[in-house]
Design an enzyme around this catalytic site. Structure first.
Site, mmCIF file in Angstrom:
data_model
loop_
_atom_site.group_PDB
_atom_site.id
_atom_site.type_symbol
_atom_site.label_atom_id
_atom_site.label_comp_id
_atom_site.label_asym_id
_atom_site.label_seq_id
_atom_site.Cartn_x
_atom_site.Cartn_y
_atom_site.Cartn_z
ATOM 1 C CB CYS A 179 -0.940 0.003 1.205
ATOM 2 S SG CYS A 179 -0.191 -0.577 2.722
ATOM 3 C CG HIS A 222 -0.880 3.767 4.842
ATOM 4 N ND1 HIS A 222 -1.571 3.411 5.972
ATOM 5 C CD2 HIS A 222 -0.282 2.614 4.399
ATOM 6 C CE1 HIS A 222 -1.411 2.111 6.199
ATOM 7 N NE2 HIS A 222 -0.638 1.602 5.266
#
Ligand code: NAP
Ligand code: 3JN
Length: 340
Positions: free
Chosen positions: A133, A246
């Site tokens: 990710c 994130h």
């Protein structure tokens, strides 16, 4: 647009990523003829909703992929390593979310906005890898810069949400936060230290070189996706008490002269990106804005005044969506439209 329909399996369907894959398939109105939801024996009998129907979870087995065209895997590296070859043998193309196959030279590592040309290499082993990710959102923002200016070196620090660790970590942050604000005892089971009200500079296992595996994944995967082994990349990956999204502070040193204005203009036009960069009005990318949608948000774009040809920026995306499920579904979409 293709009218084809496919038989599609989701392995790891009961997990944080698998559940989001199912939601993304629904949202994309993915052209499925049939779906099969697979997990461990622990989940057999559980029912999962898909397009208004309840579908029973089946145990992942060696013969689960007979008659399937595409399988989206998110059941951990060991499971992918063992079962992806069975799927491929039965003619079912695997899009794998784990790190098991990412660095295999015969397996393409794909972010559709960046290198969909490499999807054709799925024919080697019947497997396509989805990057980590933290890598995905970084390369979405870096590829336009790489193409126009070249990249010499990248310094990145991440601020990663607990959902990247899965269901148990989401519960741990919630339970610990509640316990701490009520002055109650708490335990840390998922992480080696409390994650509530804390930052842990430790994601995945530590390696002999002092980096963590997560940090090395970012470096190695970025070089593979951009097809350039000469780029210097150093990463520090940090877990923070955020549920979804994130964030990354990225410093890029380019080969050709660059300025922040040019980079902003370039990223405004780039696929998959939304530039959010109006600091005077307190507008910059936030995890709370990235969560629940699929764009990679980029802001705080500024010249690095410590070197020639340096740019700093702040990159945020939903780690479970663009960082995992959405990216996998986008790859599957290209497969259906262009290859199957
Ligand atoms: P999670 O919430 O813990 O879910 C794990 C899933 O895997 C569950 O469906 C579980 O089934 C299934 N599973 C575990 N062992 C299995 C086995 N032996 N056989 C069949 N199914 C098994 O974890 P997650 O956050 O969804 O992550 C799952 C995997 O996705 C990770 O291990 C990682 O490889 C990958 N991932 C990738 C990214 C990325 O950066 N692209 C991000 C996060 C995760 P049960 O419910 O039956 O136990
Ligand atoms: O921690 C994160 O934010 C992302 C985690 C990804 C992850 C978690 C467990 C196993 C991975 C991955 O995708 O690299 C793996 C793995 O498959 O190695």
């Amino acid at each position: 647009m293709s009218e084809k329909k496919v038989n599609l399996a989701v392995a790891g369907a009961t997990g944080a990523v698998g559940n989001q894959m199912i939601r993304c398939l629904e949202e994309a109105d993915f052209p499925v003829r049939s779906v099969r939801f697979l997990a461990s024996s622990r989940s057999v009998g559980r029912m999962l909703r898909f397009k208004g129907e309840s579908i029973a979870v089946e145990e992942l087995k060696e013969d689960s992929f007979k008659g399937m065209d595409i399988a989206l895997f998110s059941a951990g590296g060991g499971t992918s390593e063992k079962y992806a070859p069975y799927a491929a043998k039965d003619g079912c193309v695997v899009v794998d979310n784990s790190s098991a196959w990412r660095m295999d030279p015969e397996v393409p590592l794909i972010v559709p906005e960046v290198n969909s040309h490499a999807i054709a290499q799925y024919k080697n082993k019947g497997i396509i890898a989805n990057p980590n990710c933290s890598t995905i959102q970084m390369v979405v923002a870096l590829e336009p810069i790489y193409k126009k200016f070249g990249i010499k070196r990248i310094v990145v620090s991440t601020y990663q949400a607990v959902s990247g660790t899965g269901k148990k970590a989401i519960d741990e942050l919630f339970d610990q936060t509640r316990a701490m604000i009520n002055f109650l005892d708490y335990e840390s089971k998922v992480y080696p230290h409390p994650i509530a009200f804390n930052c842990l500079p430790h994601i995945d296992a530590f390696l002999e070189n002092g980096y963590t595996k997560e940090e090395m994944k970012m470096a190695n995967e970025t070089r593979k996706i951009l097809e350039d082994d000469t780029i210097g990349i150093t990463a520090t990956t940090v877990r923070v008490p955020v549920f979804y999204g994130h964030s990354e502070s990225v410093n890029v040193e380019t080969k050709a002269p660059v300025c922040a204005r040019e980079v902003s203009a370039l990223l405004e036009q780039a696929p998959g990106i939304k530039v959010v960069d109006d600091p005077k009005n307190n507008r910059y990318p936030l995890a709370t804005d990235a969560a629940g949608q699929d764009l990679t948000l980029v802001g705080r774009i500024r010249d690095d005044d410590s070197i020639a040809n340096g740019i700093n920026m702040w990159i945020v995306a939903d780690n479970i969506r663009k960082g995992a499920a959405t990216n996998a579904v986008q790859i599957a979409r290209v497969l259906v439209d262009e290859y199957l």
